[in-house]
Structures are given as structure tokens and as C-alpha cells.
Design a protein around this motif. Structure first.
Motif, PDB file in Angstrom:
ATOM      1  N   LEU A   1      -3.815  -0.031  -3.437  1.00  0.00           N
ATOM      2  CA  LEU A   1      -4.887  -1.198  -3.969  1.00  0.00           C
ATOM      3  C   LEU A   1      -5.972  -1.079  -3.184  1.00  0.00           C
ATOM      4  N   ASN A   2      -7.045  -1.186  -3.863  1.00  0.00           N
ATOM      5  CA  ASN A   2      -8.378  -1.442  -3.091  1.00  0.00           C
ATOM      6  C   ASN A   2      -9.100  -2.505  -3.813  1.00  0.00           C
ATOM      7  N   PRO A   3      -9.753  -3.586  -3.097  1.00  0.00           N
ATOM      8  CA  PRO A   3     -10.215  -4.893  -3.992  1.00  0.00           C
ATOM      9  C   PRO A   3     -11.796  -4.494  -4.314  1.00  0.00           C
ATOM     10  N   HIS A   4     -12.406  -3.224  -3.997  1.00  0.00           N
ATOM     11  CA  HIS A   4     -13.697  -3.404  -4.316  1.00  0.00           C
ATOM     12  C   HIS A   4     -14.289  -1.815  -5.023  1.00  0.00           C
ATOM     13  N   TRP A   5     -13.475  -0.672  -4.702  1.00  0.00           N
ATOM     14  CA  TRP A   5     -13.918   0.611  -5.409  1.00  0.00           C
ATOM     15  C   TRP A   5     -14.012   0.682  -6.661  1.00  0.00           C
ATOM     16  N   PRO A   6     -14.842   1.720  -7.446  1.00  0.00           N
ATOM     17  CA  PRO A   6     -14.530   1.819  -8.719  1.00  0.00           C
ATOM     18  C   PRO A   6     -13.363   2.733  -8.918  1.00  0.00           C
ATOM     19  N   VAL A   7     -12.906   3.066  -9.982  1.00  0.00           N
ATOM     20  CA  VAL A   7     -11.626   3.777 -10.528  1.00  0.00           C
ATOM     21  C   VAL A   7     -11.635   5.121  -9.910  1.00  0.00           C
ATOM     22  N   ARG A   8     -12.784   5.916 -10.274  1.00  0.00           N
ATOM     23  CA  ARG A   8     -12.575   7.497  -9.939  1.00  0.00           C
ATOM     24  C   ARG A   8     -12.535   7.664  -8.440  1.00  0.00           C
ATOM     25  N   PRO A   9     -13.493   7.154  -7.681  1.00  0.00           N
ATOM     26  CA  PRO A   9     -13.699   7.236  -6.184  1.00  0.00           C
ATOM     27  C   PRO A   9     -12.295   6.807  -5.712  1.00  0.00           C
ATOM     28  N   MET A  10     -11.633   5.843  -6.010  1.00  0.00           N
ATOM     29  CA  MET A  10     -10.115   5.217  -5.621  1.00  0.00           C
ATOM     30  C   MET A  10      -9.196   6.554  -5.796  1.00  0.00           C
ATOM     31  N   CYS A  11      -9.252   7.177  -6.753  1.00  0.00           N
ATOM     32  CA  CYS A  11      -7.970   8.282  -7.014  1.00  0.00           C
ATOM     33  C   CYS A  11      -8.844   9.506  -6.477  1.00  0.00           C
ATOM     34  N   GLU A  12     -10.019   9.801  -6.471  1.00  0.00           N
ATOM     35  CA  GLU A  12     -10.267  11.019  -5.759  1.00  0.00           C
ATOM     36  C   GLU A  12     -10.503  10.891  -4.135  1.00  0.00           C
ATOM     37  N   MET A  13     -10.546   9.806  -3.641  1.00  0.00           N
ATOM     38  CA  MET A  13     -10.665   9.396  -2.154  1.00  0.00           C
ATOM     39  C   MET A  13      -9.398   9.399  -1.731  1.00  0.00           C
ATOM     40  N   GLY A  14      -7.956   9.331  -2.378  1.00  0.00           N
ATOM     41  CA  GLY A  14      -6.965   9.374  -1.895  1.00  0.00           C
ATOM     42  C   GLY A  14      -6.253   8.090  -1.477  1.00  0.00           C
ATOM     43  N   GLY A  15      -6.691   6.920  -2.098  1.00  0.00           N
ATOM     44  CA  GLY A  15      -5.898   5.755  -2.057  1.00  0.00           C
ATOM     45  C   GLY A  15      -7.033   4.524  -1.263  1.00  0.00           C
ATOM     46  N   GLY A  16      -6.350   3.226  -1.107  1.00  0.00           N
ATOM     47  CA  GLY A  16      -6.971   2.386  -0.654  1.00  0.00           C
ATOM     48  C   GLY A  16      -6.662   1.485   0.743  1.00  0.00           C
ATOM     49  N   ASN A  17      -6.767   0.390   0.604  1.00  0.00           N
ATOM     50  CA  ASN A  17      -6.376  -0.417   1.797  1.00  0.00           C
ATOM     51  C   ASN A  17      -4.830  -0.827   1.945  1.00  0.00           C
ATOM     52  N   TYR A  18      -4.345  -0.973   0.958  1.00  0.00           N
ATOM     53  CA  TYR A  18      -2.991  -1.499   0.862  1.00  0.00           C
ATOM     54  C   TYR A  18      -1.944  -0.626   0.184  1.00  0.00           C
ATOM     55  N   TRP A  19      -0.745  -0.467   0.617  1.00  0.00           N
ATOM     56  CA  TRP A  19       0.262   0.630   0.091  1.00  0.00           C
ATOM     57  C   TRP A  19       1.504  -0.093  -0.158  1.00  0.00           C
ATOM     58  N   GLY A  20       2.157   0.412  -1.256  1.00  0.00           N
ATOM     59  CA  GLY A  20       3.533   0.154  -1.351  1.00  0.00           C
ATOM     60  C   GLY A  20       4.310   1.150  -0.600  1.00  0.00           C
ATOM     61  N   GLN A  21       5.853   0.721  -0.593  1.00  0.00           N
ATOM     62  CA  GLN A  21       6.825   1.410   0.044  1.00  0.00           C
ATOM     63  C   GLN A  21       7.206   2.885  -0.428  1.00  0.00           C
ATOM     64  N   GLY A  22       6.672   3.239  -1.600  1.00  0.00           N
ATOM     65  CA  GLY A  22       6.900   4.517  -2.402  1.00  0.00           C
ATOM     66  C   GLY A  22       8.111   4.538  -3.217  1.00  0.00           C
ATOM     67  N   THR A  23       8.243   5.150  -4.280  1.00  0.00           N
ATOM     68  CA  THR A  23       9.626   5.421  -4.979  1.00  0.00           C
ATOM     69  C   THR A  23       9.682   6.909  -5.423  1.00  0.00           C
ATOM     70  N   GLN A  24      10.779   7.206  -5.240  1.00  0.00           N
ATOM     71  CA  GLN A  24      11.044   8.872  -5.539  1.00  0.00           C
ATOM     72  C   GLN A  24      11.180   9.253  -6.862  1.00  0.00           C
ATOM     73  N   VAL A  25      10.567  10.105  -7.388  1.00  0.00           N
ATOM     74  CA  VAL A  25      10.674  10.671  -8.607  1.00  0.00           C
ATOM     75  C   VAL A  25      11.362  11.996  -8.592  1.00  0.00           C
ATOM     76  N   THR A  26      12.523  12.314  -9.075  1.00  0.00           N
ATOM     77  CA  THR A  26      12.881  13.742  -9.177  1.00  0.00           C
ATOM     78  C   THR A  26      13.050  14.434 -10.465  1.00  0.00           C
ATOM     79  N   VAL A  27      12.583  15.514 -10.803  1.00  0.00           N
ATOM     80  CA  VAL A  27      12.738  16.178 -11.936  1.00  0.00           C
ATOM     81  C   VAL A  27      13.439  17.501 -12.021  1.00  0.00           C
ATOM     82  N   SER A  28      14.543  17.595 -12.655  1.00  0.00           N
ATOM     83  CA  SER A  28      15.357  18.675 -12.700  1.00  0.00           C
ATOM     84  C   SER A  28      14.882  19.714 -13.441  1.00  0.00           C
ATOM     85  N   SER A  29      15.089  21.002 -13.269  1.00  0.00           N
ATOM     86  CA  SER A  29      14.913  22.218 -14.248  1.00  0.00           C
ATOM     87  C   SER A  29      16.036  22.333 -15.257  1.00  0.00           C
TER      88      SER A  29
END
Length: 125
Positions: free
Chosen positions: A97-125
Motif C-alpha cells: 500500500l501507498n497513500p499517495h501514488w497513482p496506480v500505474r507508478p505503484m505497480c511499475e515502481m515495485g510497491g509502496g511503503n507498507y507490505w503484507g506477509q505474503g501468500t504462496q500460490v502454486t500452480v501445477s502443470s
């Protein structure tokens, strides 16, 4: 203190679906942008999709047409609906999360000030 709690990861088969959620608390402004990011071992962090509190969205090229991001303003929760999953989608997904940036820069710059703990996604072939 802003906190982000993710849930919804797991195992899916190729072509399957999963939904991730990210709930924010401790927000101090009406505007914010939340994004989903993934960064596999040895890879650069990739902005998967981002959405702001006004509903503007951005998708990374690798997920366009397959993933859908949405938000519930009442609960400050952002969802990532992942359809048509591929093995290359396997990764740990983080919301940020970032409380100021526009949408595209947020995604293209790799994230904001605050982060969650992460969740694993596994896709089997």
C-alpha cells in the motif's frame, strides 16, 4: 500503523482459479493505492495488478485478461481473482500500500511503503 493481511493462496492446477484478498487496517487517509506483487527466487519483483481507492486499475502484461482486481471500500479489502492460472504464476504474492501514488507508478515502481506477509500460490502443470 498501517497493516496488511493477505489470505487466499494455495494450490491450483493449470487453468484453475484462486482468489487472493488483502485487508488493510490503520489507514490514515481516504486515498490509497494497493497492489499485488510477486517475486520468485532470482527474479525481479513484478507488479501484478494495482487499484486505488477511486477504482482505477492497472494490470501487468503477463496477467492481462486473466486476473481481475477489485476492492471493497467498506472493509478496505482488495481482491485479486486469478483465472487461467499457469505454472509460471507460481510465486509468493505480496500486497503493498501507498497513500499517495497513482496506480500505474505503484505497480511499475515495485510497491509502496507498507507490505503484507505474503501468500504462496502454486500452480501445477
Amino acid at each position: 500503523q498501517v497493516q496488511l493481511v493477505e489470505s487466499g493462496g494455495g494450490l491450483a492446477h493449470t487453468g484453475g482459479s484462486l482468489t487472493l484478498s488483502c485487508t488493510a487496517s490503520g489507514l490514515f487517509s481516504d486515498y490509497y493505492v494497493i497492489g499485488w506483487f510477486r517475486q520468485g527466487s532470482g527474479k525481479e519483483r513484478e507488479g501484478v495488478s494495482c487499484i486505488n481507492s477511486e477504482g482505477s486499475v492497472y494490470y501487468g502484461d503477463s496477467v492481462k485478461g486473466r486476473f481481475t482486481i477489485s476492492r471493497d471500500r467498506a472493509t478496505d479489502t482488495v481482491y485479486l481473482q486469478m483465472n487461467g492460472l499457469k505454472p509460471e504464476d507460481t510465486d509468493v504474492y505480496y500486497c503493498s500500500l501507498n497513500p499517495h501514488w497513482p496506480v500505474r507508478p505503484m505497480c511499475e515502481m515495485g510497491g509502496g511503503n507498507y507490505w503484507g506477509q505474503g501468500t504462496q500460490v502454486t500452480v501445477s502443470s
